[in-house]
Design an enzyme around this catalytic site. Sequence first.
Site: not given
Length: 260
Positions: A18, A58, A156, A160, A191
């Site tokens: 994506i 980070d 999951y 989200k 994909t």
Amino acid sequence: MAKLDTVVALVTGGSRGIGKGIATALAAQGARVHVTGRSLSDGDHDGLVHHRIDHADDAQTEAAVDRVIAREGRLDILVNNAWPGYENMVEDGIYTWEQPLWDQPMWRWDAMIGVALRAAYCGSRPAARQMADQSGGLIVNISFWAARKFMQNAAYGISKAATDKLTADLATQLREHGIDAVSLYPGLVRTEAVMAAAEFFDMSNSESPAFQGLAIAHLFSDPARREKSGRTFTSAELALEYGYTDEDGYQPRPLTLETA
């Protein structure tokens, strides 16, 4: 849709899938596009500017954003797409994605929340600072219906749901600086990983990776996009609203909470 000739975009996790589709679609509309990824070779390739980094760090995430800003002098679109959460779905020959909670590996929490969600938050900070200085910008967080219903495992859904909360709070806090934020829900996207297992999917309503980028390009060009800030949208519903199809001419049907 206006051409994006003066637009600078950064797509995280843009080496494949994506992310790569979004990056190439934005570049095709004229944007100057930077992408990050662990497997990329630094430099300009295929019309994109590559930054090889690991979003688990980070400092690397922040440095990549800073390099884009230093090189281009601005940043108009940030797409938080980096997502290691689908890795290692089979371990020692066992498909662990749908295992009971007590058998779920803790690395999955770390990948989805400690890396993907954290990287979205981490990268949004320097990006928002630059967007505030230039009085405008768009942050797109790639999310999914697992934010609203159980889809195989709890980590999951938590990741989200948190992504969508990040979108909502960014939109609220950054509104006064002219910065908008949305969550984008892809459908079944063709994909590399999906196509390798295409026999197990109903591909009749699938979408190209580039279709996701077209959604972002049209959204950015929308003079009324402020009205959408803080909300979630599917790529397919934006296509219907803005009046375009996928690259093969197909008009994907938007998924819903019931059909996702």
